[in-house]
Design an enzyme around this catalytic site. Structure first.
Site, PDB file in Angstrom:
ATOM      1  N   GLU A  43      68.074 -22.304 -18.660  1.00 40.11           N
ATOM      2  CA  GLU A  43      67.767 -21.329 -19.709  1.00 40.11           C
ATOM      3  C   GLU A  43      67.237 -20.068 -19.020  1.00 40.11           C
ATOM      4  O   GLU A  43      66.070 -20.005 -18.640  1.00 40.11           O
ATOM      5  CB  GLU A  43      66.731 -21.906 -20.681  1.00 40.11           C
ATOM      6  CG  GLU A  43      66.273 -20.934 -21.757  1.00 40.11           C
ATOM      7  CD  GLU A  43      65.080 -21.444 -22.543  1.00 40.11           C
ATOM      8  OE1 GLU A  43      64.264 -20.602 -22.978  1.00 40.11           O
ATOM      9  OE2 GLU A  43      64.950 -22.675 -22.717  1.00 40.11           O
ATOM     10  N   THR A  74      64.316 -16.869 -24.734  1.00 39.84           N
ATOM     11  CA  THR A  74      63.507 -15.765 -25.270  1.00 39.84           C
ATOM     12  C   THR A  74      64.400 -14.740 -25.962  1.00 39.84           C
ATOM     13  O   THR A  74      64.265 -13.534 -25.776  1.00 39.84           O
ATOM     14  CB  THR A  74      62.647 -15.092 -24.173  1.00 39.84           C
ATOM     15  OG1 THR A  74      62.157 -16.069 -23.256  1.00 39.84           O
ATOM     16  CG2 THR A  74      61.439 -14.386 -24.797  1.00 39.84           C
ATOM     17  N   LYS A 134      63.966 -26.627 -31.133  1.00 40.06           N
ATOM     18  CA  LYS A 134      62.983 -26.501 -30.052  1.00 40.06           C
ATOM     19  C   LYS A 134      61.572 -26.647 -30.637  1.00 40.06           C
ATOM     20  O   LYS A 134      61.148 -25.831 -31.457  1.00 40.06           O
ATOM     21  CB  LYS A 134      63.143 -25.135 -29.377  1.00 40.06           C
ATOM     22  CG  LYS A 134      62.063 -24.783 -28.359  1.00 40.06           C
ATOM     23  CD  LYS A 134      62.313 -23.382 -27.809  1.00 40.06           C
ATOM     24  CE  LYS A 134      61.169 -22.899 -26.952  1.00 40.06           C
ATOM     25  NZ  LYS A 134      61.410 -21.537 -26.428  1.00 40.06           N
TER      26      LYS A 134
END
Length: 217
Positions: A43, A74, A134
């Site tokens: 990621e 993000t 998540k």
């Protein structure tokens, strides 16, 4: 890589390395170090400089390795999501749920993993096509959150990020998560440009994952 294939790759990888960096090269070298240590899901966060360029580079370099899956983290809005997807990102991770980002990812058939803290957020994210949720921040929510959410929503796939480490990883999997996101505990040595130590820590995570899975068999 189609959406279902990406989700399967993330679940197979088990550990997603959350990669940050003070420079473009530091973030890139951190990702490489993780892959060398058998952490195949990366990621690349947009807090790192030129994250989209790193994503493109990594996707191209590991195009022949079906186990390696490169995504973006993000991601706060659909504009950033589209930049990441056009750069080659195979999955999009956000610290919170964003409806427009979810819709964009669906259009591109890219898995969207939004950060959620409540059952309402989880249910909303699922309604908008999120197939892995998540749990963030994991160190605040804890493993009991996973069991509490899965009681009424047994079909939900959860990946905690934040507070995951080698010592408690087995507790998260025992609670029923499909994968974990590992950040500073995995990549911390990269801040001193000690990428060999990152690879060593990645290998430790991989071995722990294998141990956890062998006990389930």
């Amino acid at each position: 890589m189609q959406k279902t294939e990406t989700i399967n790759a993330l679940e197979c990888a088990g550990v997603v390395a959350v990669v940050r960096g003070d420079s473009q090269d530091q973030a890139y070298q951190t990702a490489i170090a993780c892959i060398k240590g058998d952490i195949k899901a990366i990621e690349m966060t947009f807090t790192a400089p030129a994250a989209d360029q790193n994503i493109t580079r990594l996707v191209q370099e590991y195009a022949a390795d079906a186990e390696v899956v490169i995504g973006a983290g993000t991601v706060l809005d659909p504009i950033t999501a589209r930049i990441a997807i056009l750069a080659g990102a195979k999955f999009i991770v956000s610290p919170s749920f964003n409806q427009d980002t979810a819709l964009l990812c669906n259009e591109y058939q890219i898995p969207y993993l939004p950060g959620c803290m409540t059952i309402t957020e989880v249910q909303t994210a699922m309604r908008y096509g999120a197939e892995i949720i998540k749990a963030f921040p994991g160190n605040v929510l804890g493993q009991k959150f996973v069991k509490a959410i899965k009681a009424p929503l047994s079909q939900v796939n959860i990946m905690p990020t934040g507070g995951v480490n080698l010592e408690n990883m087995h507790e998260w999997f025992a609670a029923g998560v499909v994968a974990v996101g590992a950040g500073s505990n995995l990549t911390g040595a990269a801040a001193q440009n000690d990428f060999a130590a990152v690879t060593q820590q990645a290998q430790a995570y991989h071995q722990e994952l294998l141990r956890i899975r062998s006990e389930k068999e």
